[in-house]
Design a protein around this motif. Structure first.
Motif, PDB file in Angstrom:
ATOM      1  N   GLN A  40      -1.348  -5.977   6.463  1.00 33.27           N
ATOM      2  CA  GLN A  40      -1.018  -5.266   7.701  1.00 33.27           C
ATOM      3  C   GLN A  40       0.309  -5.744   8.276  1.00 33.27           C
ATOM      4  OE1 GLN A  40      -4.355  -5.878  10.275  1.00 33.27           O
ATOM      5  NE2 GLN A  40      -5.596  -4.296   9.306  1.00 33.27           N
ATOM      6  N   HIS A  43       3.367  -4.560   6.091  1.00 33.25           N
ATOM      7  CA  HIS A  43       3.591  -3.140   5.813  1.00 33.25           C
ATOM      8  C   HIS A  43       3.445  -2.247   7.030  1.00 33.25           C
ATOM      9  CE1 HIS A  43       3.848  -3.954   1.556  1.00 33.25           C
ATOM     10  NE2 HIS A  43       2.816  -4.765   1.714  1.00 33.25           N
ATOM     11  N   LEU A  45       2.248  -2.761  10.484  1.00 28.46           N
ATOM     12  CA  LEU A  45       1.470  -2.937  11.708  1.00 28.46           C
ATOM     13  C   LEU A  45       2.044  -3.985  12.632  1.00 28.46           C
ATOM     14  CD1 LEU A  45      -2.271  -2.445  10.874  1.00 28.46           C
ATOM     15  CD2 LEU A  45      -0.601  -0.864  11.739  1.00 28.46           C
ATOM     16  N   TYR A  50       1.553   2.911  12.135  1.00 26.03           N
ATOM     17  CA  TYR A  50       0.347   3.220  11.366  1.00 26.03           C
ATOM     18  C   TYR A  50       0.633   4.162  10.194  1.00 26.03           C
ATOM     19  CZ  TYR A  50      -2.085   1.038  15.223  1.00 26.03           C
ATOM     20  OH  TYR A  50      -2.511   0.142  16.152  1.00 26.03           O
ATOM     21  N   TYR A  53       1.771   2.026   7.273  1.00 20.99           N
ATOM     22  CA  TYR A  53       0.660   1.259   6.714  1.00 20.99           C
ATOM     23  C   TYR A  53      -0.280   2.165   5.918  1.00 20.99           C
ATOM     24  CZ  TYR A  53      -3.238  -1.949   6.308  1.00 20.99           C
ATOM     25  OH  TYR A  53      -4.235  -2.742   5.813  1.00 20.99           O
ATOM     26  N   TYR A  56       1.264   2.782   2.619  1.00 19.78           N
ATOM     27  CA  TYR A  56       1.095   1.604   1.769  1.00 19.78           C
ATOM     28  C   TYR A  56      -0.316   1.574   1.181  1.00 19.78           C
ATOM     29  CZ  TYR A  56      -0.197  -3.115   0.544  1.00 19.78           C
ATOM     30  OH  TYR A  56      -0.714  -4.211  -0.115  1.00 19.78           O
ATOM     31  N   CYS A  57      -1.328   1.833   2.009  1.00 15.69           N
ATOM     32  CA  CYS A  57      -2.709   1.815   1.522  1.00 15.69           C
ATOM     33  C   CYS A  57      -2.929   2.875   0.450  1.00 15.69           C
ATOM     34  CB  CYS A  57      -3.694   2.021   2.666  1.00 15.69           C
ATOM     35  SG  CYS A  57      -3.806   0.636   3.791  1.00 15.69           S
ATOM     36  N   SER A 105      -6.269   3.390   9.610  1.00 15.34           N
ATOM     37  CA  SER A 105      -4.891   3.603  10.060  1.00 15.34           C
ATOM     38  C   SER A 105      -4.650   5.074  10.398  1.00 15.34           C
ATOM     39  CB  SER A 105      -3.886   3.106   9.029  1.00 15.34           C
ATOM     40  OG  SER A 105      -3.985   3.845   7.845  1.00 15.34           O
TER      41      SER A 105
END
Length: 128
Positions: A40, A43, A45, A50, A53, A56-57, A105
C-alpha cells in the motif's frame, strides 16, 4: 503479565498433534499486515491514490495467475476457485489477499468520489 511457563492467548496448538479435526494439508504462513502495508505504501496509498493502488493490485493478480499457471484461458470466463485442494504454495493465498485489496481500493475510490461530489453527484467515468 505472563510468566515463562504460562501459555499466551496467541500461542498455536502443538503442530505435532494429529487430532481428528487436523487437516493433513500443508500449512502456510503469511505476515498479512506487513505484506499489505508495504504494498500500500509503495503503490499509491501514501498519497491516498486509490486508483493507482487498484491498478497495482490488478497487475499483481495478473502476474500471480500467470506464474501459478492458474490462468483462465481465452474462452468464456469461468472463475477458478481457490480451495484447500488447489493451494500448493503461499502465492495462492496472495491471490485471495490481492483480490480483496483490489475490491477494497475500488470501494474507497467510489467513497472518495461520493464525498467530493456530494450524495447526489453524478458518477464519474474515468478516461484512462
Amino acid at each position: 503479565m505472563l510468566k515463562d511457563n504460562d501459555v499466551s492467548v496467541m500461542d498455536i496448538d502443538d503442530q505435532n498433534s494429529n487430532g481428528p479435526d487436523q487437516i493433513s494439508n500443508p500449512k502456510f504462513s503469511i505476515n498479512v499486515l506487513q505484506l499489505l502495508r508495504s504494498s500500500q505504501m509503495q503503490h499509491g496509498l501514501r498519497h491516498g491514490d486509490y486508483i493507482r493502488y487498484r491498478r497495482y493490485c490488478t497487475a499483481r493478480l495478473r502476474r500471480l495467475y500467470k506464474s501459478l499457471k492458474f490462468a483462465h484461458g481465452r474462452g468464456k470466463y469461468t472463475k477458478k476457485a481457490v480451495t484447500t485442494s488447489t493451494i500448493t504454495e503461499v502465492r495462492f493465498l496472495h491471490l485471495v489477499l490481492y483480490t480483496t485489496e483490489r475490491a477494497w481500493s475500488h470501494a474507497m475510490e467510489k467513497k472518495m468520489l461520493t464525498l467530493q461530489d456530494g450524495p447526489n453527484g453524478r458518477q464519474r467515468i474515468p478516461h484512462w
